[in-house]
Design a protein around this motif. Structure first.
Motif, PDB file in Angstrom:
ATOM      1  N   GLY A  14       0.787  -1.219   0.000  1.00 13.28           N
ATOM      2  CA  GLY A  14       0.000   0.000   0.000  1.00 13.28           C
ATOM      3  C   GLY A  14       0.819   1.270   0.000  1.00 13.28           C
ATOM      4  N   VAL A  15       0.104   2.393   0.167  1.00 12.95           N
ATOM      5  CA  VAL A  15       0.742   3.712   0.126  1.00 12.95           C
ATOM      6  C   VAL A  15       1.701   3.883   1.298  1.00 12.95           C
ATOM      7  CG1 VAL A  15       0.326   6.200   0.202  1.00 12.95           C
ATOM      8  CG2 VAL A  15      -1.210   4.723  -1.100  1.00 12.95           C
ATOM      9  N   GLY A  16       1.297   3.432   2.485  1.00 12.09           N
ATOM     10  CA  GLY A  16       2.195   3.535   3.634  1.00 12.09           C
ATOM     11  C   GLY A  16       3.480   2.775   3.409  1.00 12.09           C
ATOM     12  N   ALA A 192      16.579 -13.899   2.075  1.00 13.31           N
ATOM     13  CA  ALA A 192      16.799 -12.500   2.469  1.00 13.31           C
ATOM     14  C   ALA A 192      16.574 -12.315   3.958  1.00 13.31           C
ATOM     15  CB  ALA A 192      15.882 -11.585   1.669  1.00 13.31           C
ATOM     16  N   ILE A 193      15.520 -12.922   4.488  1.00  9.88           N
ATOM     17  CA  ILE A 193      15.242 -12.801   5.922  1.00  9.88           C
ATOM     18  C   ILE A 193      16.347 -13.456   6.741  1.00  9.88           C
ATOM     19  CG2 ILE A 193      13.660 -13.491   7.766  1.00  9.88           C
ATOM     20  CD1 ILE A 193      11.375 -13.230   5.710  1.00  9.88           C
ATOM     21  N   ALA A 194      16.797 -14.633   6.299  1.00 11.93           N
ATOM     22  CA  ALA A 194      17.836 -15.367   7.046  1.00 11.93           C
ATOM     23  C   ALA A 194      19.172 -14.646   7.034  1.00 11.93           C
ATOM     24  CB  ALA A 194      17.998 -16.765   6.461  1.00 11.93           C
ATOM     25  N   GLU A 195      19.408 -13.832   6.011  1.00 15.47           N
ATOM     26  CA  GLU A 195      20.680 -13.120   5.894  1.00 15.47           C
ATOM     27  C   GLU A 195      20.589 -11.672   6.374  1.00 15.47           C
ATOM     28  OE1 GLU A 195      21.576 -13.505   1.777  1.00 15.47           O
ATOM     29  OE2 GLU A 195      21.892 -15.688   1.881  1.00 15.47           O
ATOM     30  N   SER A 196      19.443 -11.264   6.874  1.00 19.79           N
ATOM     31  CA  SER A 196      19.234  -9.868   7.251  1.00 19.79           C
ATOM     32  C   SER A 196      19.807  -9.556   8.623  1.00 19.79           C
ATOM     33  CB  SER A 196      17.737  -9.545   7.242  1.00 19.79           C
ATOM     34  OG  SER A 196      17.078 -10.258   8.287  1.00 19.79           O
ATOM     35  N   ASP A 197      20.087  -8.294   8.831  1.00 18.72           N
ATOM     36  CA  ASP A 197      20.435  -7.787  10.156  1.00 18.72           C
ATOM     37  C   ASP A 197      19.223  -7.169  10.839  1.00 18.72           C
ATOM     38  OD1 ASP A 197      23.335  -8.277  10.008  1.00 18.72           O
ATOM     39  OD2 ASP A 197      23.283  -6.761   8.429  1.00 18.72           O
ATOM     40  N   VAL A 198      18.274  -6.709  10.020  1.00 25.57           N
ATOM     41  CA  VAL A 198      17.058  -6.071  10.523  1.00 25.57           C
ATOM     42  C   VAL A 198      15.905  -6.436   9.591  1.00 25.57           C
ATOM     43  CG1 VAL A 198      15.935  -3.908  11.196  1.00 25.57           C
ATOM     44  CG2 VAL A 198      18.427  -4.079  11.266  1.00 25.57           C
ATOM     45  N   VAL A 199      14.752  -6.748  10.175  1.00 26.70           N
ATOM     46  CA  VAL A 199      13.510  -6.858   9.410  1.00 26.70           C
ATOM     47  C   VAL A 199      12.567  -5.780   9.917  1.00 26.70           C
ATOM     48  CG1 VAL A 199      11.538  -8.280   8.771  1.00 26.70           C
ATOM     49  CG2 VAL A 199      13.776  -9.345   9.055  1.00 26.70           C
ATOM     50  N   LEU A 200      12.029  -4.991   8.996  1.00 25.57           N
ATOM     51  CA  LEU A 200      11.125  -3.906   9.345  1.00 25.57           C
ATOM     52  C   LEU A 200       9.739  -4.187   8.788  1.00 25.57           C
ATOM     53  CD1 LEU A 200      13.422  -0.850   8.478  1.00 25.57           C
ATOM     54  CD2 LEU A 200      13.111  -1.944  10.708  1.00 25.57           C
ATOM     55  N   LEU A 201       8.717  -4.003   9.609  1.00 27.69           N
ATOM     56  CA  LEU A 201       7.332  -4.071   9.155  1.00 27.69           C
ATOM     57  C   LEU A 201       6.864  -2.648   8.912  1.00 27.69           C
ATOM     58  CD1 LEU A 201       7.647  -6.949  10.361  1.00 27.69           C
ATOM     59  CD2 LEU A 201       5.268  -6.768  11.142  1.00 27.69           C
ATOM     60  N   ALA A 202       6.546  -2.343   7.665  1.00 29.67           N
ATOM     61  CA  ALA A 202       6.104  -1.000   7.312  1.00 29.67           C
ATOM     62  C   ALA A 202       4.763  -0.689   7.976  1.00 29.67           C
ATOM     63  CB  ALA A 202       5.970  -0.882   5.800  1.00 29.67           C
ATOM     64  N   PRO A 203       4.424   0.603   8.091  1.00 30.00           N
ATOM     65  CA  PRO A 203       3.123   0.974   8.650  1.00 30.00           C
ATOM     66  C   PRO A 203       2.008   0.775   7.629  1.00 30.00           C
ATOM     67  CG  PRO A 203       4.332   2.936   8.026  1.00 30.00           C
ATOM     68  CD  PRO A 203       5.268   1.773   7.821  1.00 30.00           C
ATOM     69  N   SER A 204       1.883  -0.448   7.156  1.00 31.18           N
ATOM     70  CA  SER A 204       0.862  -0.830   6.191  1.00 31.18           C
ATOM     71  C   SER A 204      -0.317  -1.454   6.921  1.00 31.18           C
ATOM     72  CB  SER A 204       1.441  -1.830   5.183  1.00 31.18           C
ATOM     73  OG  SER A 204       2.585  -1.312   4.526  1.00 31.18           O
ATOM     74  N   VAL A 241      -6.579   5.543  11.926  1.00 32.26           N
ATOM     75  CA  VAL A 241      -5.759   5.081  10.811  1.00 32.26           C
ATOM     76  C   VAL A 241      -5.216   6.293  10.064  1.00 32.26           C
ATOM     77  CG1 VAL A 241      -7.013   2.925  10.560  1.00 32.26           C
ATOM     78  CG2 VAL A 241      -7.762   4.929   9.267  1.00 32.26           C
ATOM     79  N   VAL A 242      -4.031   6.141   9.519  1.00 33.70           N
ATOM     80  CA  VAL A 242      -3.406   7.243   8.793  1.00 33.70           C
ATOM     81  C   VAL A 242      -4.047   7.406   7.421  1.00 33.70           C
ATOM     82  CG1 VAL A 242      -1.248   8.075   7.783  1.00 33.70           C
ATOM     83  CG2 VAL A 242      -1.242   6.990  10.037  1.00 33.70           C
ATOM     84  N   ARG A 243      -4.333   6.283   6.765  1.00 33.37           N
ATOM     85  CA  ARG A 243      -4.897   6.326   5.426  1.00 33.37           C
ATOM     86  C   ARG A 243      -5.657   5.021   5.200  1.00 33.37           C
ATOM     87  NH1 ARG A 243      -3.359   9.046   0.504  1.00 33.37           N
ATOM     88  NH2 ARG A 243      -4.072   7.900  -1.319  1.00 33.37           N
ATOM     89  N   GLY A 244      -6.675   5.095   4.353  1.00 30.58           N
ATOM     90  CA  GLY A 244      -7.391   3.880   4.021  1.00 30.58           C
ATOM     91  C   GLY A 244      -8.393   3.500   5.102  1.00 30.58           C
ATOM     92  N   MET A 245      -8.784   2.224   5.086  1.00 30.34           N
ATOM     93  CA  MET A 245      -9.847   1.750   5.968  1.00 30.34           C
ATOM     94  C   MET A 245      -9.364   0.598   6.844  1.00 30.34           C
ATOM     95  SD  MET A 245     -10.953   3.174   3.010  1.00 30.34           S
ATOM     96  CE  MET A 245     -11.289   1.962   1.743  1.00 30.34           C
ATOM     97  N   ALA A 246      -8.157   0.724   7.362  1.00 28.96           N
ATOM     98  CA  ALA A 246      -7.611  -0.345   8.201  1.00 28.96           C
ATOM     99  C   ALA A 246      -8.450  -0.551   9.450  1.00 28.96           C
ATOM    100  CB  ALA A 246      -6.162  -0.031   8.580  1.00 28.96           C
ATOM    101  N   ASP A 247      -9.125   0.493   9.931  1.00 24.34           N
ATOM    102  CA  ASP A 247      -9.950   0.339  11.122  1.00 24.34           C
ATOM    103  C   ASP A 247     -11.094  -0.638  10.881  1.00 24.34           C
ATOM    104  OD1 ASP A 247     -10.965   2.170   9.298  1.00 24.34           O
ATOM    105  OD2 ASP A 247     -11.831   3.489  10.808  1.00 24.34           O
TER     106      ASP A 247
END
Length: 324
Positions: A14-16, A192-204, A241-247
């Motif tokens: 999404g946009v976020g 990619a996940i196994a070789e990562s130093d950080v995994v980030l979950l976007a504000p989606s 919610v910042v955008r959309g209809m996540a609520d």
């Protein structure tokens, strides 16, 4: 703090997700870090007028390329709609779903490559060759696992019809991704996940953007086994919610529209969940103790991605929460 530039994986949609991806890219470029890998939701995908649409992948592709329509939040900047009008004149497609001419070129290219036997992963790589993106885009899976919405009256419709045509005004009771139990992560995702130093979950959207990614068999387990920290960014600011209809989506699955409730939905990696840290907005600072109570470390930071600098600052705050 990490002594070397981090290898980063971002889960997004999404946009976020697009705005956050831009911030992560900028933050990593300033650190001379490797390009991030973006694992993108494909539950929004749909076949329409004979072509395959991948809205979240395209939104992130266009944003990274600098050709996205920032006013609408989707599609190409300066696009026209001649073909879309002609399709409607023929009674084809969906009259409430706009296909821009430039955007349609992307869909046609994708569909042709898919018909030639390429996987969605390979198609994403070919689309990415056109512009210097500064990131690698991977679909969450190569399988078709479109999101369907189950309504209160028992009927079902594709997510795009519910979201775009009805603007989420029809009451949902569940979201389904038929076939996802038999799907596999796209080539490169688990590595990619196994070789990562950080995994980030976007504000989606946690239900229909991040949720399908986590439901692909193997991805949730990979996050729990990731060598570095898993840090999420709340899509809820001040209880809204910042955008959309996540609520609406959260309500359908029995989760409150609050930063703490979404942290609880993802859960703590110290328990049976996936998060180590969770960024919440300054407006939600009073919820820090509630986030900590579910076993996730709360980090208070400015979350509004009002411009490129703010998005990069948010990415830096997320990286700092992971020790970088």
């Amino acid at each position: 703090m990490g002594s070397s530039p981090p290898r980063v994986v971002v889960l997004a949609g999404g946009v976020g997700g697009s705005r956050f991806a831009l911030g992560v890219r900028a933050a990593l470029q300033r650190r001379s870090a490797p390009e991030p890998t973006l694992v993108v939701n494909t539950g929004d995908d749909v076949w329409l007028s004979g072509v395959r649409l991948q809205p979240d992948i395209d939104s992130i592709l266009y944003a990274l390329a600098g050709v996205n329509d920032t006013a609408r939040g989707w599609g190409r900047e300066g696009d026209t709609e001649r073909v879309n009008h002609e399709l409607q004149a023929w009674g084809a497609g969906w009259p409430w779903f706009t296909l821009g001419d430039l955007d349609l070129g992307t869909h046609l290219a994708r569909t042709g490559w898919l018909r030639d036997g390429l996987t969605p992963t390979r198609v994403a790589a070919k689309l990415s060759e056109r512009w210097p993106l500064g990131a690698r885009i991977l679909p969450m899976t190569d399988a078709e696992v479109d999101t369907w919405v189950v309504l209160a009256d028992g009927s079902r419709m594709h997510f795009q019809e519910w979201w775009t045509r009805h603007r989420a005004h029809l009451e949902p009771v569940a979201f389904e991704n038929p076939g996802i139990d038999a799907a596999s992560p796209a080539t490169g995702v688990l590595e990619a996940i196994a070789e990562s130093d950080v995994v980030l979950l976007a504000p989606s959207n946690p239900v229909v953007s991040i949720g399908p990614i986590l439901d692909v068999p193997g991805i949730r387990d990979a996050l729990r086994a990731a060598p570095g920290a898993v840090v999420g960014v709340s899509p809820i600011i001040g209880g809204k919610v910042v955008r959309g209809m996540a609520d609406v989506c959260l309500s359908a699955i029995g989760v409150d529209t609050s930063a703490a409730a979404v942290a609880g939905l993802y859960g703590a990696r110290a328990g049976s969940g996936i998060l180590d840290s969770w960024l919440i907005a300054e407006e939600d600072a009073d919820l820090a103790s509630a986030v900590d109570a579910v076993g996730v470390r709360a980090v208070v930071a400015p979350l509004w991605m009002t411009d490129a600098a703010a998005s990069a600052a948010l990415a830096n705050a997320a990286l700092a929460a992971a020790g970088f």
